[in-house]
Design an enzyme around this catalytic site. Structure first.
Site, PDB file in Angstrom:
ATOM      1  N   TRP A 189       0.938  -1.222   0.022  1.00  0.00           N
ATOM      2  CA  TRP A 189       0.264  -0.143  -0.454  1.00  0.00           C
ATOM      3  C   TRP A 189       0.525   1.437  -0.325  1.00  0.00           C
ATOM      4  CZ3 TRP A 189      -0.087   4.237   3.708  1.00  0.00           C
ATOM      5  CH2 TRP A 189      -0.993   4.850   3.133  1.00  0.00           C
ATOM      6  N   GLU A 230      -3.280  -2.634  -2.803  1.00  0.00           N
ATOM      7  CA  GLU A 230      -4.200  -1.920  -2.150  1.00  0.00           C
ATOM      8  C   GLU A 230      -4.607  -0.591  -2.578  1.00  0.00           C
ATOM      9  OE1 GLU A 230      -3.789  -1.680   1.860  1.00  0.00           O
ATOM     10  OE2 GLU A 230      -5.983  -1.158   2.454  1.00  0.00           O
ATOM     11  N   LYS A 232      -7.119   2.762  -2.770  1.00  0.00           N
ATOM     12  CA  LYS A 232      -7.824   3.258  -1.420  1.00  0.00           C
ATOM     13  C   LYS A 232      -8.691   4.729  -2.758  1.00  0.00           C
ATOM     14  CE  LYS A 232      -6.233   5.903   2.848  1.00  0.00           C
ATOM     15  NZ  LYS A 232      -5.694   6.061   3.795  1.00  0.00           N
ATOM     16  N   ASP A 263      -9.781  -2.908   1.277  1.00  0.00           N
ATOM     17  CA  ASP A 263      -9.878  -2.745   2.276  1.00  0.00           C
ATOM     18  C   ASP A 263     -11.419  -2.375   2.550  1.00  0.00           C
ATOM     19  OD1 ASP A 263      -9.814  -0.570   4.820  1.00  0.00           O
ATOM     20  OD2 ASP A 263      -7.381  -1.024   4.784  1.00  0.00           O
ATOM     21  N   HIS A 266     -11.550   2.082   2.332  1.00  0.00           N
ATOM     22  CA  HIS A 266     -11.154   2.526   1.782  1.00  0.00           C
ATOM     23  C   HIS A 266     -12.204   3.111  -0.454  1.00  0.00           C
ATOM     24  CE1 HIS A 266      -6.781   1.571   2.845  1.00  0.00           C
ATOM     25  NE2 HIS A 266      -7.343   1.684   3.807  1.00  0.00           N
ATOM     26  N   HIS A 290      -9.014  -6.120   3.712  1.00  0.00           N
ATOM     27  CA  HIS A 290      -8.856  -5.829   5.100  1.00  0.00           C
ATOM     28  C   HIS A 290      -9.709  -5.108   5.738  1.00  0.00           C
ATOM     29  CE1 HIS A 290      -3.626  -3.969   4.879  1.00  0.00           C
ATOM     30  NE2 HIS A 290      -3.979  -5.073   4.977  1.00  0.00           N
ATOM     31  N   ASP A 298     -12.302   6.689   6.189  1.00  0.00           N
ATOM     32  CA  ASP A 298     -11.983   5.894   6.480  1.00  0.00           C
ATOM     33  C   ASP A 298     -11.155   5.738   8.124  1.00  0.00           C
ATOM     34  OD1 ASP A 298     -10.064   3.379   6.216  1.00  0.00           O
ATOM     35  OD2 ASP A 298      -8.690   4.822   5.114  1.00  0.00           O
ATOM     36  N   ASP A 300     -10.668   3.953  10.723  1.00  0.00           N
ATOM     37  CA  ASP A 300      -9.982   2.785  10.877  1.00  0.00           C
ATOM     38  C   ASP A 300     -10.766   2.166  12.452  1.00  0.00           C
ATOM     39  OD1 ASP A 300      -8.386   0.796   9.238  1.00  0.00           O
ATOM     40  OD2 ASP A 300      -7.683   2.844   8.979  1.00  0.00           O
ATOM     41  N   ASP A 330      -7.284  -4.708  10.061  1.00  0.00           N
ATOM     42  CA  ASP A 330      -6.864  -3.258   9.392  1.00  0.00           C
ATOM     43  C   ASP A 330      -7.648  -2.231  10.421  1.00  0.00           C
ATOM     44  OD1 ASP A 330      -5.345  -1.211   8.998  1.00  0.00           O
ATOM     45  OD2 ASP A 330      -5.636  -1.233   6.517  1.00  0.00           O
TER      46      ASP A 330
END
Ligand code: RNT
Ligand code: ZN
Length: 419
Positions: A189, A230, A232, A263, A266, A290, A298, A300, A330
């Site tokens: 990434w 990855e 995004k 992800d 993302h 992820h 995003d 997380d 993630d």
């Protein structure tokens, strides 16, 4: 047998009977669940800090918030924390390392100098526990990434530096795979992107594709290492254009036969990666997930048992894609106990897979029969089925605490470590 145990045994028996009446084999579901590893992300334990000498801004559009005490400061502390988390999660799982978690003995080893020798303790740790390792080059938190560009940088010298870092990362991944007898998924990434409207979107994308081709030039055995990339949508400070967008990497993976990493944070907030799994699997050999939880962006957050997670797990199972989908987590939350954050998220991932494995076959049958009324009725009724009793039995079978009992263990551990 204590009263509680007796109670749970009866609950399980009733659940098993209920599922059997729906045509669901509970023990088969539990057996399948035990074969699905989840890769725990090492970076939840220390707020994505890593073990290089000197402190630096995380950058790359990433942000960790919270100041809960107890952050792991050394590889030893991080391994102990992961051990503690894993002891509270049923089944055998994996660990996902980032390159800047190498052990550099106080020496300034730059990213283009990392080697498998810096990961010997991690390999020994994983070997002892018979678990696999996954890996990631770290293309952020570094002066050469301060401009926000790495593999797509306009400067050839900077691109070369990051190409070398990524090349070494996949060699390290392959060494993990060889040492542990299970392929390492090495995920690239890069943060590259623009805060404001770029004048040229094509040139950086051409540079990123060319740099990645350099990174992947050497053929490595699939038995040892699997390459993932990855995409995004945006990050903090990278709001207007991300070079490695969804379309960029989907095309890249199809033409280069690489794994696409999806992800959950993302994409546009109303988009779910669950719907992408079946589409991507038609064209790409394997997928890395992820699993994360974006709240408005995003962000997380720790993964909870929400609709999004349940749909992701359901798609993996419904597509029969357990062997082609690598599940990684993630997220990074520094506002709660970090070990608990791992345990909550991983147990939820597993619980959502179990729910998917317990899906009554009548739902699909209704669809095949064209009875969409029955499909909706059965889907909704399934939400009330006694999966909790099966989950508790699964935890018990794998000698891990049932229900919230695990929290006591985290509390005791927290008192003991007092960092
Ligand atoms: C960033 C990506 C990436 C990182 C980790 C630390 O938006 O999701 O996967 O979170 O590599
Ligand atoms: Zn990610």
């Amino acid at each position: 047998m204590r009263v509680g145990e007796k109670h749970s045994a009866i609950e399980f028996q009733l659940a098993e009977e209920r599922y059997a009446s729906l045509g669901v084999d509970v023990s088969k579901a539990m057996q399948i669940l035990a074969t699905i590893p989840v890769s725990l992300h090492c970076w939840q334990g220390d707020d994505v800090a890593g073990f290089e000498s000197g402190t630096k801004e995380i950058g790359g559009g990433l942000a960790v918030t919270g100041c809960y005490p107890g952050r792991a400061r050394t590889p030893q502390e991080l391994r102990e924390d992961i051990d503690q988390a894993m002891s509270l999660i049923p089944g055998r799982h994996r660990l996902n390392l980032h390159a800047f978690y190498g052990e550099f003995a106080g020496r300034a080893v730059d990213r283009n100098e990392i080697d498998v020798e810096h990961f010997q303790n991690w390999i020994a740790w994983a070997k002892e526990r018979r678990i696999g390792l996954d890996f990631n080059p770290t293309c952020f938190a570094h002066p050469k990434a301060a401009s926000g560009f790495t593999l797509a940088h306009a400067d050839k010298g900077i691109r070369t530096f990051w190409i070398e870092h990524c090349r070494r990362s996949r060699e390290i991944g392959a060494a993990f795979g060889r040492a542990l007898g299970t392929p390492c998924v090495t995920n690239v990434w890069v943060p590259d992107g623009f805060k404001d409207t770029p004048a040229d979107r094509m040139a950086p994308r051409e540079r990123l594709a060319a740099s990645l081709d350099e990174v992947f030039k050497k053929t490595l055995s699939d038995q040892d290492n699997l390459d993932a990339v990855e995409p995004k949508l945006f990050g903090i400070g990278v709001e207007s254009c991300t070079v490695g967008s969804a379309e960029f990497y989907l095309g890249y993976c199809i033409t280069r036969k690489k794994l696409l990493c999806l992800d959950a944070g993302h994409f546009h907030p109303t988009e779910s990666i669950s719907d992408k799994i079946s589409s991507v699997l038609l064209y790409v050999p394997q997928i890395l997930l992820h699993v994360s939880r974006g709240v408005r962006w995003d962000s997380d957050h720790v993964v909870t048992l929400d609709d999004d997670l349940r749909s992701i797990a359901r798609e993996i199972i419904a597509c029969g894609a357990m062997s082609r989908v690598h599940i990684g987590l993630d997220y990074f939350d520094a506002s709660i106990n970090r070990v608990a954050a791992w345990v909550i998220g991983t147990r939820n991932m597993l619980r959502s897979l179990l729910i998917a494995l317990l899906e009554p076959p009548a739902i699909r049958a209704a669809e095949i029969a064209g009875d969409t009324t029955a499909r909706l009725c059965l889907q909704e009724e399934a939400k009330g089925h006694p999966f909790g009793a099966v989950w508790n039995a699964y935890c018990e079978f794998h000698s891990t605490p049932v229900g919230e009992a695990w929290l006591e263990s985290v509390r005791r551990y927290e008192k003991k470590i007092v960092r």
